[in-house]
Design a protein around this motif. Structure first.
Motif, PDB file in Angstrom:
ATOM      1  N   ASP A 265       4.613  10.042   1.079  1.00  0.00           N
ATOM      2  CA  ASP A 265       3.667   9.945  -0.040  1.00  0.00           C
ATOM      3  C   ASP A 265       4.420  10.397  -1.287  1.00  0.00           C
ATOM      4  N   ALA A 266       4.676   9.461  -2.194  1.00  0.00           N
ATOM      5  CA  ALA A 266       5.475   9.771  -3.379  1.00  0.00           C
ATOM      6  C   ALA A 266       4.846  10.883  -4.211  1.00  0.00           C
TER       7      ALA A 266
ATOM      8  N   MET B 117       4.547  -5.285   1.777  1.00  0.00           N
ATOM      9  CA  MET B 117       5.137  -4.381   2.761  1.00  0.00           C
ATOM     10  C   MET B 117       4.773  -4.849   4.161  1.00  0.00           C
ATOM     11  N   PRO B 118       5.773  -5.123   5.006  1.00  0.00           N
ATOM     12  CA  PRO B 118       5.447  -5.484   6.387  1.00  0.00           C
ATOM     13  C   PRO B 118       4.971  -4.276   7.170  1.00  0.00           C
ATOM     14  N   SER B 119       4.314  -4.524   8.277  1.00  0.00           N
ATOM     15  CA  SER B 119       4.070  -3.509   9.299  1.00  0.00           C
ATOM     16  C   SER B 119       4.885  -3.925  10.513  1.00  0.00           C
TER      17      SER B 119
ATOM     18  N   TRP C 128       7.409   1.061   6.556  1.00  0.00           N
ATOM     19  CA  TRP C 128       6.856  -0.054   7.327  1.00  0.00           C
ATOM     20  C   TRP C 128       6.130   0.455   8.568  1.00  0.00           C
ATOM     21  N   ALA C 129       6.703   1.474   9.192  1.00  0.00           N
ATOM     22  CA  ALA C 129       6.156   1.988  10.459  1.00  0.00           C
ATOM     23  C   ALA C 129       5.050   3.016  10.262  1.00  0.00           C
ATOM     24  N   THR C 130       4.721   3.319   9.018  1.00  0.00           N
ATOM     25  CA  THR C 130       3.674   4.312   8.745  1.00  0.00           C
ATOM     26  C   THR C 130       2.652   3.724   7.758  1.00  0.00           C
ATOM     27  N   ILE C 131       2.968   3.739   6.485  1.00  0.00           N
ATOM     28  CA  ILE C 131       2.057   3.194   5.470  1.00  0.00           C
ATOM     29  C   ILE C 131       1.795   1.710   5.702  1.00  0.00           C
TER      30      ILE C 131
ATOM     31  N   ILE D  13      -4.810   7.329   7.191  1.00  0.00           N
ATOM     32  CA  ILE D  13      -3.599   7.634   7.951  1.00  0.00           C
ATOM     33  C   ILE D  13      -2.385   7.032   7.247  1.00  0.00           C
ATOM     34  N   GLY D  14      -1.197   7.271   7.785  1.00  0.00           N
ATOM     35  CA  GLY D  14       0.018   6.641   7.289  1.00  0.00           C
ATOM     36  C   GLY D  14       0.909   7.533   6.462  1.00  0.00           C
ATOM     37  N   SER D  15       0.408   8.676   6.029  1.00  0.00           N
ATOM     38  CA  SER D  15       1.215   9.621   5.259  1.00  0.00           C
ATOM     39  C   SER D  15       0.658  11.026   5.456  1.00  0.00           C
TER      40      SER D  15
END
Length: 461
Positions: free
Chosen positions: A15-16, A299-301, A354-357, A369-371
């Motif tokens: 998370d920037a 952004m890919p997942s 890619w694997a989270t956000i 979720i994601g960060s």
């Protein structure tokens, strides 16, 4: 509410706005991240020593056919047509609801063990609602956060049979789940529709399925892995787009053969795309769409897809997707007559995103979720920086993406609950032994009934 304090780890928040902390603490209150700071003074019911650990959001596997876990590597030598003929035309037709349960349970536990805290379980062997319920029973027993994608079976059509490509998604079954077990979205396992999509169904079925998921307010996902000449609906995703039905609640998987125009349409409509590089390089001549998505600002997942043919470790998937795209960009630059690139393409941090956000966006759960962000769900993993393949850690992002594997995951929290601690999954050992035996029995029967002979006699005994 339980208070858990994670102390002294290298925090990679993804998370920037939060940033990273070379040494930091993270406070979990109940199922949420409450605070992240260099040091937190707070009372806690449990303290987790994260020194020499990388603390980061749990990985998100955005596409897995978890029901196939017991057939691990059976298709390591299969082509794409082999998969459809042997899996969907034969082996998959032998599954019973309890086979779905045991395969999904062991597969979900494996993902948890490997640092995956959220899974899109794309279940497409369902012929009766009991298959769905038993699959969900397994996800709930494992304790993983999951989106259960209710799909439909794809058997080979006999003479006079209606092929699966012409059959609308069974709305009555999906609606019964939506109004019953999944009436609320406030649960660890939620519902989605794993629909055929325009490459695998007629225009009439495409319209039916997309209208159905809109009516039921569900996320949907579809495969897009056919060459143009083999598509059932040549117009592809222009059909749901024209009807105003293609949006952020649809997820496209693969997409290797999509034209630039169709891929741009998907992105412009807000839909997500999941790359499964391991499987795509295994059976397709067309490149994964990772780079084309990036060029469009999307952004890919990432997903593992099919364990019968793919490695199930999402760390491996990250590396493969990164390295293949890097190779493409090096070759394009070289073939243009340019000198060596001065900046390495596809940064490790992008791949971790890619694997989270990326996965969180694909599941329409980025606000949850994601960060590692205060207020989000406490889906957190700790990676052992002292492991021989990790130590010494100079840059935690590079090390995680380029070195880590499932065995380096020391601790896993899902929804604030510890599911793995000290490198050991918190699932009863005796029960796990029984479940392994049940899976062995399940797949032995399925293979024997199918008549398929993938391994030497006695290898499963």
């Amino acid at each position: 509410m339980k208070r858990t304090l994670i102390r002294g780890g290298y925090i990679v928040s993804v998370d920037a706005a939060v940033g990273d902390f070379p040494v930091g603490d993270l406070l979990v209150v109940g199922d949420r991240i409450a605070e992240i700071a260099p040091h937190i003074e707070a009372a806690a019911d449990e303290a987790i020593d994260a020194r020499n650990m990388i603390v980061m959001p749990g990985l998100i596997n955005a596409h897995l056919h978890t029901w196939q876990t017991g057939l691990r590597s059976i298709g390591g030598g299969w082509t794409g047509p082999d998969y459809h003929k042997i899996m969907h035309g034969n082996l998959g037709t032998r599954f019973l609801p309890d086979d779905n349960y045991i395969g999904t349970l062991l597969g979900a536990l494996e993902q948890l063990n490997g640092g995956v805290t959220t899974l899109f379980d794309w279940c497409h062997d369902i012929t009766d609602i009991d298959y769905a319920h038993r699959s969900v029973d397994a996800l709930e027993e494992a304790g993983i956060r999951a989106v259960f994608g209710h799909g439909s079976a794809k058997p080979l059509a006999g003479e006079g049979d209606v092929p699966f490509t012409h059959k609308p998604h069974p709305r009555a079954r999906l609606e019964a789940l939506r109004k019953g077990r999944f009436a609320s979205d406030d649960r660890l396992v939620t519902l989605a529709a794993a629909i055929l999509g325009p490459q695998f169904s007629t225009p009439e079925v495409v319209e039916h399925d997309f209208r159905m998921v809109k009516d039921l307010d569900l996320l949907s996902s579809s495969h897009a892995a056919r060459r143009p000449a083999d598509r059932v609906s040549p117009e592809g995703f222009f059909i749901p787009a024209r009807l105003g039905l293609l949006n952020a609640k649809h997820n496209v998987v693969h997409g290797n053969y999509l034209s630039d125009e169709e891929l741009k349409l998907i992105v412009d409509c807000g839909a997500s795309v999941t790359v499964t590089a391991n499987i795509e390089l295994h059976v397709h001549p067309a490149d994964p769409v990772t780079g084309r998505l990036r060029a469009l600002g999307a952004m890919p997942s990432l997903g593992v897809d099919s364990i019968p043919a793919a490695n199930s470790d999402l760390f491996n998937e990250m590396r493969l997707a990164m390295l293949y795209q890097r190779s493409i960009e090096h070759r394009v630059n070289h073939n243009a007559g340019c000198g060596p690139l001065t900046v390495l393409p596809v940064p490790s941090r992008d791949v971790l995103e890619w694997a989270t956000i990326g996965g969180a966006r694909a599941l329409c759960m980025e606000d949850q979720i994601g960060s590692l962000t205060p207020g989000k769900k406490a889906d957190i993993i700790l990676i052992d920086g002292l492991a021989l393949n990790m130590f010494p850690v100079h840059d935690p992002v590079h090390t995680t993406v380029q070195q880590a594997n499932f065995s380096n995951v020391d601790t896993v929290l899902v929804d604030g609950v510890v599911r793995k601690r000290g490198g050991k999954l918190l699932y009863d050992d005796n029960t796990l032994t029984q479940r392994r035996e049940a899976l062995r029995t399940s797949v032995t029967r399925i293979i024997e009934e199918s008549g398929y002979r993938p391994v030497p006699a006695g290898a499963l005994s």
